[in-house]
Design a protein around this motif. Structure first.
Motif, PDB file in Angstrom:
ATOM      1  N   ASN A 109       0.853  -1.184   0.000  1.00 46.89           N
ATOM      2  CA  ASN A 109       0.000   0.000   0.000  1.00 46.89           C
ATOM      3  C   ASN A 109       0.897   1.244   0.000  1.00 46.89           C
ATOM      4  N   PRO A 110       0.847   2.078  -1.034  1.00 50.99           N
ATOM      5  CA  PRO A 110       1.700   3.269  -1.079  1.00 50.99           C
ATOM      6  C   PRO A 110       1.505   4.205   0.108  1.00 50.99           C
ATOM      7  N   LEU A 111       0.298   4.230   0.682  1.00 48.05           N
ATOM      8  CA  LEU A 111       0.053   5.087   1.843  1.00 48.05           C
ATOM      9  C   LEU A 111       0.867   4.625   3.052  1.00 48.05           C
ATOM     10  N   ASP A 112       1.192   3.343   3.100  1.00 48.29           N
ATOM     11  CA  ASP A 112       2.017   2.822   4.185  1.00 48.29           C
ATOM     12  C   ASP A 112       3.501   3.078   3.932  1.00 48.29           C
ATOM     13  N   GLU A 113       3.839   3.453   2.708  1.00 46.84           N
ATOM     14  CA  GLU A 113       5.247   3.631   2.337  1.00 46.84           C
ATOM     15  C   GLU A 113       5.629   5.099   2.185  1.00 46.84           C
ATOM     16  N   GLY A 114       4.713   5.991   2.556  1.00 46.96           N
ATOM     17  CA  GLY A 114       5.055   7.399   2.542  1.00 46.96           C
ATOM     18  C   GLY A 114       4.294   8.269   1.576  1.00 46.96           C
ATOM     19  N   ALA A 115       3.421   7.695   0.749  1.00 49.74           N
ATOM     20  CA  ALA A 115       2.610   8.522  -0.141  1.00 49.74           C
ATOM     21  C   ALA A 115       1.616   9.333   0.682  1.00 49.74           C
ATOM     22  N   ASP A 116       1.465  10.599   0.343  1.00 43.29           N
ATOM     23  CA  ASP A 116       0.518  11.467   1.046  1.00 43.29           C
ATOM     24  C   ASP A 116      -0.897  11.275   0.528  1.00 43.29           C
ATOM     25  N   VAL A 117      -1.001  10.983  -0.767  1.00 45.91           N
ATOM     26  CA  VAL A 117      -2.298  10.801  -1.411  1.00 45.91           C
ATOM     27  C   VAL A 117      -2.180   9.653  -2.402  1.00 45.91           C
ATOM     28  N   MET A 118      -3.218   8.845  -2.496  1.00 46.82           N
ATOM     29  CA  MET A 118      -3.305   7.832  -3.534  1.00 46.82           C
ATOM     30  C   MET A 118      -4.577   8.081  -4.339  1.00 46.82           C
ATOM     31  N   THR A 119      -4.430   8.149  -5.652  1.00 48.98           N
ATOM     32  CA  THR A 119      -5.591   8.227  -6.532  1.00 48.98           C
ATOM     33  C   THR A 119      -5.741   6.878  -7.225  1.00 48.98           C
ATOM     34  N   THR A 120      -6.958   6.576  -7.652  1.00 45.24           N
ATOM     35  CA  THR A 120      -7.144   5.287  -8.308  1.00 45.24           C
ATOM     36  C   THR A 120      -8.375   5.292  -9.198  1.00 45.24           C
ATOM     37  N   SER A 121      -8.391   4.358 -10.113  1.00 43.09           N
ATOM     38  CA  SER A 121      -9.606   3.994 -10.832  1.00 43.09           C
ATOM     39  C   SER A 121     -10.252   2.833 -10.087  1.00 43.09           C
ATOM     40  N   THR A 122     -11.484   2.539 -10.435  1.00 47.01           N
ATOM     41  CA  THR A 122     -12.186   1.429  -9.779  1.00 47.01           C
ATOM     42  C   THR A 122     -12.592   0.344 -10.775  1.00 47.01           C
ATOM     43  N   HIS A 123     -11.850   0.234 -11.888  1.00 44.73           N
ATOM     44  CA  HIS A 123     -12.317  -0.684 -12.935  1.00 44.73           C
ATOM     45  C   HIS A 123     -11.181  -1.361 -13.700  1.00 44.73           C
ATOM     46  N   LYS A 124     -10.014  -1.490 -13.087  1.00 40.16           N
ATOM     47  CA  LYS A 124      -8.891  -2.150 -13.777  1.00 40.16           C
ATOM     48  C   LYS A 124      -8.567  -3.436 -13.033  1.00 40.16           C
ATOM     49  N   THR A 125      -7.464  -3.509 -12.280  1.00 40.69           N
ATOM     50  CA  THR A 125      -7.299  -4.722 -11.464  1.00 40.69           C
ATOM     51  C   THR A 125      -8.343  -4.772 -10.361  1.00 40.69           C
ATOM     52  N   PHE A 126      -8.859  -3.633  -9.958  1.00 35.56           N
ATOM     53  CA  PHE A 126     -10.031  -3.599  -9.083  1.00 35.56           C
ATOM     54  C   PHE A 126     -11.251  -3.703  -9.988  1.00 35.56           C
ATOM     55  N   PRO A 127     -12.062  -4.768  -9.870  1.00 34.34           N
ATOM     56  CA  PRO A 127     -13.053  -5.091 -10.901  1.00 34.34           C
ATOM     57  C   PRO A 127     -14.435  -4.486 -10.680  1.00 34.34           C
ATOM     58  N   GLY A 128     -14.485  -3.169 -10.479  1.00 35.70           N
ATOM     59  CA  GLY A 128     -15.757  -2.508 -10.244  1.00 35.70           C
ATOM     60  C   GLY A 128     -16.232  -1.712 -11.446  1.00 35.70           C
ATOM     61  N   PRO A 129     -17.177  -0.809 -11.231  1.00 34.62           N
ATOM     62  CA  PRO A 129     -17.676   0.047 -12.315  1.00 34.62           C
ATOM     63  C   PRO A 129     -16.660   1.131 -12.630  1.00 34.62           C
ATOM     64  N   GLN A 130     -16.754   1.712 -13.803  1.00 32.51           N
ATOM     65  CA  GLN A 130     -15.834   2.783 -14.149  1.00 32.51           C
ATOM     66  C   GLN A 130     -16.028   3.956 -13.201  1.00 32.51           C
ATOM     67  N   GLY A 131     -14.917   4.450 -12.679  1.00 27.38           N
ATOM     68  CA  GLY A 131     -14.951   5.550 -11.732  1.00 27.38           C
ATOM     69  C   GLY A 131     -13.587   5.762 -11.121  1.00 27.38           C
ATOM     70  N   GLY A 132     -13.509   6.659 -10.130  1.00 25.67           N
ATOM     71  CA  GLY A 132     -12.241   6.958  -9.485  1.00 25.67           C
ATOM     72  C   GLY A 132     -12.426   7.226  -8.012  1.00 25.67           C
ATOM     73  N   SER A 133     -11.313   7.372  -7.321  1.00 21.52           N
ATOM     74  CA  SER A 133     -11.369   7.718  -5.911  1.00 21.52           C
ATOM     75  C   SER A 133     -10.052   8.363  -5.485  1.00 21.52           C
ATOM     76  N   ILE A 134     -10.102   9.023  -4.335  1.00 24.13           N
ATOM     77  CA  ILE A 134      -8.938   9.653  -3.719  1.00 24.13           C
ATOM     78  C   ILE A 134      -8.844   9.133  -2.298  1.00 24.13           C
ATOM     79  N   LEU A 135      -7.634   8.718  -1.891  1.00 23.43           N
ATOM     80  CA  LEU A 135      -7.434   8.162  -0.555  1.00 23.43           C
ATOM     81  C   LEU A 135      -6.236   8.826   0.107  1.00 23.43           C
ATOM     82  N   SER A 136      -6.311   9.004   1.433  1.00 21.84           N
ATOM     83  CA  SER A 136      -5.197   9.621   2.152  1.00 21.84           C
ATOM     84  C   SER A 136      -5.305   9.326   3.641  1.00 21.84           C
ATOM     85  N   ASN A 137      -4.145   9.274   4.296  1.00 22.17           N
ATOM     86  CA  ASN A 137      -4.103   9.178   5.753  1.00 22.17           C
ATOM     87  C   ASN A 137      -3.854  10.531   6.406  1.00 22.17           C
ATOM     88  N   ASP A 138      -3.665  11.561   5.583  1.00 24.86           N
ATOM     89  CA  ASP A 138      -3.436  12.927   6.069  1.00 24.86           C
ATOM     90  C   ASP A 138      -4.788  13.638   6.153  1.00 24.86           C
TER      91      ASP A 138
END
Length: 431
Positions: free
Chosen positions: A212-241
């Protein structure tokens, strides 16, 4: 009344698409996947017709009480399976997620360091895409040709010299994880933020096949939800900050998204639950299949990128087909055989060759979700050889492809659910 000709055409094209891509092709597009029948059932819902501007329980419209609940549940699930402290599902794509983050981290004229194009940076990271649209200067970190990755030592020196507002890792074609842990301390030392675009590999992260990049020092992780994650087309933003996340989250509406396509929410929630229970097995099989396909292609005479590194640790395989006629030609021939891949620039290519690059980008995540394993990767490699190397008629090979696909029509890594209660005569799915 007899159906209008144009309506008949729309229905027919939809049926043909569903039949072709769902039952007759080997889909190896690295940026695609298939939802489970359950996720598709809840995707086709009344949510698709509604608006819910703003955040849960803080809307600008009435009639959103169930939207609030499903969006809150999906956020809780995403935070749990990633894991992350905060997530926002309102970006309707990974590119929109990137835009919201970049806009907060820098002003026009500021500098951003991105992974080199040869190491897979996405167009949204560059002056040709979102970064350029926001007026932020795009500077590429050095490329380590030997490791097909960011050159860590040279990148550290560049970070210290340039002092960018932020650094972007992750991308579109990359076979190996980018050096988050190695660069994060140096990014933070100059007061910058580290963004990791996990659009392609989020399913591998959730499934614990990648860190998980957030565990390795990334401040923000962005992602799609439809590639290796097999959901509907879309996106998300994740952060521990918490503070940074709040600032970014405030910009999504109204700067980049009005309504955020609400039918995505229950389908994403279902997929998050599937990944919670089946994600580890799924992600593990994806990486096994990618490595096996790379090895099988190499054994048959293909020039597979990264042999000295074990070819790949992701869902992707990159193949140099320049000597066979180039990426455009071979991708087209394979499509005629119902094997779907995309042409792609390789590290050895110049930008001018984008229309006919040297490479093919291959992804195994969708066929893995249909239950294919290492033996089928060997079969796929043989079918590709028949078309690209042996010069057999793609139409003849197509027959073999269809026969192989007939054995893999059921989505795996999901729950067996009676979907009759989810059916709706008012919102039918055309099969």
């Amino acid at each position: 009344m007899e159906l209008p000709e144009e309506l008949t055409k729309v229905i027919q094209l939809t049926k043909e698409q569903n039949t072709w891509r769902r039952t007759e092709t080997i889909n190896l597009i690295a940026s695609e996947n298939v939802m489970s029948p359950l996720a598709e059932a809840v995707y086709m819902s009344d949510f698709m017709s509604r608006y819910a501007e703003g955040k849960p329980y803080k809307r600008f419209y009435q009639g959103t009480k169930y939207v609030d609940e499903i969006e809150s549940l999906a956020i809780e699930l995403m935070n749990e399976v990633t894991p992350a402290k905060n997530s926002d599902l309102r970006p309707i794509s990974g590119t929109i997620a990137n835009a919201a983050v970049f806009r907060i981290l820098a002003n026009p004229g500021d500098k951003a360091l991105i992974a080199p194009v040869q190491a897979g940076s996405h167009v949204s990271h560059t002056k040709f895409g979102t970064l350029g649209a926001l007026g932020i200067q795009h500077i590429e970190m050095p490329f380590d040709k030997e490791n097909i990755n960011v050159d860590v030592d040279k990148a550290i020196k560049m970070i210290e010299e340039v002092k960018p507002k932020f650094v972007v890792l992750g991308g579109s074609l990359y076979l190996f994880p980018h050096p988050t842990k190695e660069l994060a301390p140096h990014v933070h030392a100059v007061g910058a933020k580290l963004v990791y675009d996990a659009a392609h590999v989020y399913g591998l992260i959730v499934g614990k096949a990648w860190s998980n990049p957030l565990d390795e020092g990334a401040d923000v992780m962005t992602t799609s939800t439809h590639k290796t994650f097999p959901g509907p087309q879309g996106g998300s933003i994740l952060s521990n900050d918490d503070e940074l996340f709040k600032e970014i989250s405030r910009t999504i509406f109204p700067w980049f998204v009005s309504n955020h396509h609400l039918h995505r929410l229950p389908a994403t929630a279902v997929t998050l639950i599937e990944m919670k229970y089946f994600g580890k097995d799924y992600a593990s099989q994806i990486t096994k299949n990618a490595k096996k396909l790379a090895e099988a292609l190499a054994e048959r005479g293909f020039k597979v990128v990264g042999e000295h590194l074990g070819y790949t640790k992701s869902h992707q395989v990159a193949v140099n087909v320049r000597e066979l006629g180039g990426g455009a030609k071979i991708a087209k021939l394979l499509e005629e055989a119902n094997i779907i891949v995309n042409k792609n620039l390789l590290p050895c290519d110049t930008p001018e060759t984008v229309s006919n690059p040297s490479g093919l980008r291959i992804g195994v995540q969708e066929m893995t979700r249909y239950g294919m394993r290492e033996d089928e990767m060997d079969e796929i490699a043989e079918l590709m050889k028949k078309v690209a190397i042996d010069g057999k008629d793609p139409k003849e090979v197509r027959k073999e492809v269809i026969e192989l696909r007939k054995r893999f029509l059921e989505v795996k890594y999901t729950f067996n659910v009676d979907l009759s209660s989810y059916s709706s005569k008012s919102i039918p799915m055309i099969i």
